[in-house]
Enzyme design. Structure first.
Site, mmCIF file in Angstrom:
data_model
loop_
_atom_site.group_PDB
_atom_site.id
_atom_site.type_symbol
_atom_site.label_atom_id
_atom_site.label_comp_id
_atom_site.label_asym_id
_atom_site.label_seq_id
_atom_site.Cartn_x
_atom_site.Cartn_y
_atom_site.Cartn_z
ATOM 1 N N SER A 128 15.234 20.086 -17.409
ATOM 2 C CA SER A 128 14.046 20.933 -17.559
ATOM 3 C C SER A 128 14.383 22.101 -18.469
ATOM 4 O O SER A 128 15.510 22.601 -18.473
ATOM 5 C CB SER A 128 13.604 21.448 -16.188
ATOM 6 O OG SER A 128 12.691 22.523 -16.322
ATOM 7 N N HIS B 161 0.822 -1.219 0.000
ATOM 8 C CA HIS B 161 0.000 0.000 0.000
ATOM 9 C C HIS B 161 0.859 1.273 0.000
ATOM 10 O O HIS B 161 0.422 2.325 0.469
ATOM 11 C CB HIS B 161 -0.947 0.032 1.208
ATOM 12 C CG HIS B 161 -1.757 -1.204 1.375
ATOM 13 N ND1 HIS B 161 -2.950 -1.417 0.706
ATOM 14 C CD2 HIS B 161 -1.547 -2.310 2.130
ATOM 15 C CE1 HIS B 161 -3.445 -2.591 1.050
ATOM 16 N NE2 HIS B 161 -2.615 -3.161 1.902
#
Length: 438
Positions: A280, A158
């Site tokens: 970027s 999880h």
């Protein structure tokens, strides 16, 4: 455009309608063209064996088909909008060079069995490539599992810290996954490996075609016996091949998700070589794991191909033009899927673990399961042991090496059974395909 194979006197062909009918078929047929040429050679030799064409004609057809294949590989011949499709281009070239002998090549066959045989040959090679890539991923994973079987890392459920795990267990999981994927690719290849040539439009022809001889000449494993089933199988075998590809890409997607998380600053478990990252356009500080993200996204193309083919199969028996669209689906799905998978072996081989970060993430609560099992082994009923171990006052910093060493059940930390996985991988035969025609 060259004269249409199906053109009849007095039939008007509207350019707009013909453009819609052809679609991007001629461009897609570049993928299958060399396979179609190879199947044409086998068909010509079969016609010669039953006396439809003579010695000089089969020699000329064989020679010109080989020349067309050579010209295609060298870029001297390009399949383009001059032709309706690849089948038309082959016949037009042979007729131009050989006259009536070129016009005889289509005796006893249909474009239906031409596309079926070329697609099956194409898929055989793609499934061989898929199996080999999966085996490479499995080999690297097994090597790293062996080398790093005692290197501790957090195990998650999880997305929450759960138990102490190891890099060896992480790698062993991917090793077995890709062994299964390779096996599925090989099983699917064996199922696809059937010769439909000679079934024509799905009802056979009134000629004693040597279908067994063509099967042997093209290296197929068996004959696809029923002429009717040859058409019924279209879409079905492509779907099976895409599903085999999808099995591997699903694992690639999950592995890429792991690495996306592990390379983040929040985890910091993995360092990637710079060639797997990009910068970027505005943020000078960024190195982004774009390769991994596009690997993760590649399953979408495979899923789209599967969905498109499945939707096409809402048809009665016999051939229907709807099935033309299955070509684009498998070409797009396999092109993108294999390209993504091809980058994975080197990525697996060169990623580096950050041991300190992984060790720091092993918090005391992650030994609670070990504690519960230890209490149960001492005779405490497991539910009582579970309640005791759930009390944070019993949690304390543990020894990850001892935790892994105590995990002796098959497939876990101290008992990875890598020998069994190695044996499965070693038992796999190398790709059985003939030398690629395309």
């Amino acid at each position: 455009m060259s004269e249409l194979l199906w053109q009849k006197p007095g039939v008007r062909v509207e350019a707009e309608i013909q453009k819609f009918l052809a679609g991007d078929d001629v461009l897609l047929d570049r993928e299958f063209f060399l396979y179609d040429i190879e199947a044409s050679r086998a068909h010509a030799q079969g016609l010669h064996r039953i006396g439809i064409i003579d010695d000089a004609e089969v020699d000329g057809l064989t020679r010109e088909l080989a020349a067309l294949a050579d010209d295609t590989r060298a870029g001297r011949f390009v399949l383009d909008e001059r032709y309706e499709d690849g089948h038309s281009a082959i016949e037009a070239r042979l007729t131009e060079r050989l006259g009536d002998a070129g016009r005889r090549i289509h005796t006893g066959r249909s474009r239906n069995d031409q596309v079926l045989v070329a697609t099956r040959l194409w898929l055989r090679d793609r499934l061989d490539a898929l199996a080999e890539l999966c085996q490479r991923c499995a080999r690297i994973s097994l090597d790293r599992a062996q080398a790093e079987q005692s290197l501790p890392m957090p195990g998650y459920t999880h997305l929450q810290r759960a138990v102490v795990s190891s890099c060896g267990m992480w790698w062993a999981g991917w090793a077995e996954a890709f062994i299964d994927n390779a096996a599925r690719a090989r099983d699917t290849r064996a199922w696809v490996d059937a010769n439909p040539l000679g079934t024509a439009a799905g009802y056979g022809v009134n000629l004693p075609l040597d279908r067994d001889g063509a099967t042997q000449a093209l290296g197929f494993g068996r004959l696809q016996v029923s002429a009717t089933y040859a058409q019924l199988s279209r879409g079905k075998f492509e779907l099976a091949a895409v599903e085999a590809l999808g099995s591997a890409l699903l694992d690639l997607r999950r592995l890429a998700w792991d690495l996306s998380l592990f390379t983040s600053a929040e985890f910091g478990f993995v360092s990637l070589p710079s060639q797997y990252t990009t910068g970027s356009s505005i943020m000078p500080n960024k190195r982004n794991p774009d390769v991994i993200e596009l690997m993760r996204a590649s399953y979408a193309s495979v899923a789209a191909a599967r969905c498109e083919i499945e939707q096409l199969l809402s048809l009665p028996s016999g051939y229907h033009r709807d099935l033309q669209f299955s070509k684009g689906a498998i070409v797009h799905g396999f092109t993108r899927g294999l390209a993504a998978l091809a980058l994975l072996p080197d990525l697996m081989a060169c990623l580096e673990w950050r041991e300190a970060a992984m060790g720091a993430a092993l918090e005391p609560s992650m030994y609670a399961t070990d504690l519960a099992v230890d209490l149960a082994r001492e005779g405490v009923p497991f539910r009582e042991a579970y309640r005791r171990a759930a009390d944070p006052q019993h949690w304390k910093a543990g020894d990850p090496a001892a935790s892994l060493a105590s995990r002796v059940s098959a497939g876990s930390g101290a008992n990875l059974r890598l020998d069994a996985l190695q044996a499965r991988l070693a038992a796999m035969q190398p790709p059985a395909g003939t030398e690629a025609s395309g």
